[in-house]
Write a protein that holds these residues in place. Structure first.
Motif, PDB file in Angstrom:
ATOM      1  N   UNK A  10       0.850  -1.180   0.000  1.00  0.00           N
ATOM      2  CA  UNK A  10       0.000   0.000   0.000  1.00  0.00           C
ATOM      3  C   UNK A  10       0.886   1.230   0.000  1.00  0.00           C
ATOM      4  N   UNK A  11       0.751   2.111  -0.983  1.00  0.00           N
ATOM      5  CA  UNK A  11       1.586   3.317  -0.969  1.00  0.00           C
ATOM      6  C   UNK A  11       1.172   4.211   0.201  1.00  0.00           C
ATOM      7  N   UNK A  12       2.158   4.883   0.795  1.00  0.00           N
ATOM      8  CA  UNK A  12       1.876   5.756   1.937  1.00  0.00           C
ATOM      9  C   UNK A  12       2.170   7.220   1.642  1.00  0.00           C
ATOM     10  N   UNK A  13       2.795   7.479   0.490  1.00  0.00           N
ATOM     11  CA  UNK A  13       3.054   8.871   0.113  1.00  0.00           C
ATOM     12  C   UNK A  13       2.722   9.061  -1.361  1.00  0.00           C
ATOM     13  N   UNK A  14       2.364  10.285  -1.702  1.00  0.00           N
ATOM     14  CA  UNK A  14       1.972  10.632  -3.061  1.00  0.00           C
ATOM     15  C   UNK A  14       3.175  10.545  -4.004  1.00  0.00           C
ATOM     16  N   UNK A  15       3.029   9.835  -5.124  1.00  0.00           N
ATOM     17  CA  UNK A  15       4.151   9.754  -6.060  1.00  0.00           C
ATOM     18  C   UNK A  15       4.432  11.079  -6.770  1.00  0.00           C
ATOM     19  N   UNK A  16       3.477  11.985  -6.766  1.00  0.00           N
ATOM     20  CA  UNK A  16       3.669  13.264  -7.447  1.00  0.00           C
ATOM     21  C   UNK A  16       4.356  14.305  -6.571  1.00  0.00           C
ATOM     22  N   UNK A  17       3.897  14.433  -5.305  1.00  0.00           N
ATOM     23  CA  UNK A  17       4.439  15.504  -4.455  1.00  0.00           C
ATOM     24  C   UNK A  17       5.093  15.010  -3.171  1.00  0.00           C
ATOM     25  N   UNK A  18       4.919  13.715  -2.845  1.00  0.00           N
ATOM     26  CA  UNK A  18       5.494  13.171  -1.625  1.00  0.00           C
ATOM     27  C   UNK A  18       4.636  13.366  -0.390  1.00  0.00           C
ATOM     28  N   UNK A  19       3.471  13.982  -0.552  1.00  0.00           N
ATOM     29  CA  UNK A  19       2.581  14.196   0.592  1.00  0.00           C
ATOM     30  C   UNK A  19       2.014  12.896   1.128  1.00  0.00           C
ATOM     31  N   UNK A  20       1.532  12.937   2.359  1.00  0.00           N
ATOM     32  CA  UNK A  20       0.958  11.751   2.997  1.00  0.00           C
ATOM     33  C   UNK A  20      -0.371  11.382   2.343  1.00  0.00           C
ATOM     34  N   UNK A  21      -0.569  10.098   2.120  1.00  0.00           N
ATOM     35  CA  UNK A  21      -1.830   9.614   1.577  1.00  0.00           C
ATOM     36  C   UNK A  21      -2.747   9.175   2.715  1.00  0.00           C
ATOM     37  N   UNK A  22      -4.043   9.173   2.462  1.00  0.00           N
ATOM     38  CA  UNK A  22      -5.008   8.632   3.400  1.00  0.00           C
ATOM     39  C   UNK A  22      -6.008   7.793   2.612  1.00  0.00           C
ATOM     40  N   UNK A  23      -6.682   6.903   3.311  1.00  0.00           N
ATOM     41  CA  UNK A  23      -7.703   6.070   2.677  1.00  0.00           C
ATOM     42  C   UNK A  23      -8.961   6.926   2.564  1.00  0.00           C
ATOM     43  N   UNK A  24      -9.548   6.927   1.390  1.00  0.00           N
ATOM     44  CA  UNK A  24     -10.739   7.751   1.183  1.00  0.00           C
ATOM     45  C   UNK A  24     -11.999   6.915   1.020  1.00  0.00           C
ATOM     46  N   UNK A  36     -17.243   6.378   2.383  1.00  0.00           N
ATOM     47  CA  UNK A  36     -16.270   7.396   2.000  1.00  0.00           C
ATOM     48  C   UNK A  36     -15.994   8.329   3.163  1.00  0.00           C
ATOM     49  N   UNK A  37     -14.758   8.809   3.227  1.00  0.00           N
ATOM     50  CA  UNK A  37     -14.325   9.716   4.279  1.00  0.00           C
ATOM     51  C   UNK A  37     -12.822   9.858   4.198  1.00  0.00           C
ATOM     52  N   UNK A  38     -12.237  10.490   5.183  1.00  0.00           N
ATOM     53  CA  UNK A  38     -10.781  10.639   5.245  1.00  0.00           C
ATOM     54  C   UNK A  38     -10.282   9.809   6.413  1.00  0.00           C
ATOM     55  N   UNK A  39      -9.737   8.634   6.110  1.00  0.00           N
ATOM     56  CA  UNK A  39      -9.258   7.711   7.125  1.00  0.00           C
ATOM     57  C   UNK A  39      -7.738   7.696   7.104  1.00  0.00           C
ATOM     58  N   UNK A  40      -7.083   8.121   8.192  1.00  0.00           N
ATOM     59  CA  UNK A  40      -5.616   8.100   8.215  1.00  0.00           C
ATOM     60  C   UNK A  40      -5.108   6.667   8.225  1.00  0.00           C
ATOM     61  N   UNK A  41      -3.927   6.459   7.653  1.00  0.00           N
ATOM     62  CA  UNK A  41      -3.322   5.139   7.673  1.00  0.00           C
ATOM     63  C   UNK A  41      -2.822   4.832   9.080  1.00  0.00           C
ATOM     64  N   UNK A  42      -2.988   3.598   9.541  1.00  0.00           N
ATOM     65  CA  UNK A  42      -2.418   3.226  10.843  1.00  0.00           C
ATOM     66  C   UNK A  42      -0.900   3.359  10.806  1.00  0.00           C
ATOM     67  N   UNK A  43      -0.308   3.716  11.926  1.00  0.00           N
ATOM     68  CA  UNK A  43       1.146   3.919  12.008  1.00  0.00           C
ATOM     69  C   UNK A  43       1.894   2.669  11.548  1.00  0.00           C
ATOM     70  N   UNK A  44       1.378   1.487  11.856  1.00  0.00           N
ATOM     71  CA  UNK A  44       2.025   0.236  11.462  1.00  0.00           C
ATOM     72  C   UNK A  44       2.274   0.182   9.956  1.00  0.00           C
ATOM     73  N   UNK A  45       1.346   0.707   9.163  1.00  0.00           N
ATOM     74  CA  UNK A  45       1.496   0.676   7.708  1.00  0.00           C
ATOM     75  C   UNK A  45       2.542   1.661   7.202  1.00  0.00           C
ATOM     76  N   UNK A  46       2.965   2.583   8.037  1.00  0.00           N
ATOM     77  CA  UNK A  46       3.993   3.546   7.643  1.00  0.00           C
ATOM     78  C   UNK A  46       5.404   2.992   7.855  1.00  0.00           C
ATOM     79  N   UNK A  47       5.497   1.849   8.540  1.00  0.00           N
ATOM     80  CA  UNK A  47       6.788   1.190   8.713  1.00  0.00           C
ATOM     81  C   UNK A  47       7.206   0.523   7.404  1.00  0.00           C
ATOM     82  N   UNK A  48       8.491   0.249   7.269  1.00  0.00           N
ATOM     83  CA  UNK A  48       8.966  -0.464   6.082  1.00  0.00           C
ATOM     84  C   UNK A  48       8.454  -1.903   6.121  1.00  0.00           C
ATOM     85  N   UNK A  49       8.510  -2.579   4.986  1.00  0.00           N
ATOM     86  CA  UNK A  49       8.088  -3.977   4.927  1.00  0.00           C
ATOM     87  C   UNK A  49       8.924  -4.829   5.881  1.00  0.00           C
ATOM     88  N   UNK A  50      10.223  -4.551   5.972  1.00  0.00           N
ATOM     89  CA  UNK A  50      11.090  -5.296   6.875  1.00  0.00           C
ATOM     90  C   UNK A  50      10.729  -5.092   8.338  1.00  0.00           C
TER      91      UNK A  50
END
Length: 102
Positions: A10-24, A36-50
Motif C-alpha cells: 500500500x503506498x503511503x506517500x503521493x508519487x507526485x508531491x510526496x505528501x501523505x496519503x489517506x484512505x478515502x 467514504x471519508x478521510x481515514x488516516x493510515x495506521x502507524x504500522x502501515x507507515x513502517x517499512x516492509x522489513x
C-alpha cells in the motif's frame, strides 16, 4: 520474487508531491457497500516492509527476543538493537502524526 508472486505494498506517500496519503473509500467485496471519508493510515502501515515483518515475527515468538535470535540466526544484541530501532521509528511516526493533527 517475480512479478506474479510479488506482494503489492500500500503506498503511503503521493508519487507526485510526496505528501501523505489517506484512505478515502472502503468497499465491501460481498455487497459492494462503499464508505467514504478521510481515514488516516495506521502507524504500522507507515513502517517499512522489513519492520512490519520483524513485528509479525516478534509476535509469533511471543515477544521472545531469544527465540527471534535463534530463528533468524542472529545474536541477541543484534535482534535487541533492531527492536530498539523500530521502537524509535514508531515513536517518530507517532510524534509526526500528533503534530499534524494539532
Amino acid at each position: 520474487m517475480d512479478r506474479k508472486t510479488a506482494v503489492k505494498r500500500l503506498p503511503t506517500s503521493c508519487p507526485a508531491c510526496g505528501g501523505a496519503l489517506h484512505v478515502q473509500t472502503l468497499a465491501c467485496a460481498e455487497c459492494e457497500t462503499r464508505i467514504e471519508g478521510a481515514f488516516p493510515l495506521p502507524v504500522f502501515l507507515l513502517l517499512t516492509a522489513g519492520e512490519q515483518q520483524f513485528i509479525l515475527d516478534f509476535v509469533a515468538c511471543s515477544g521472545s527476543l531469544k527465540e527471534m535470535a535463534s530463528r533468524q540466526g542472529l545474536s541477541y544484541p543484534t535482534v535487541r538493537n533492531r527492536l530498539d530501532e523500530i521502537i524509535e521509528h514508531l515513536n517518530t511516526l507517532q510524534h509526526e502524526k500528533y503534530q499534524k493533527n494539532r
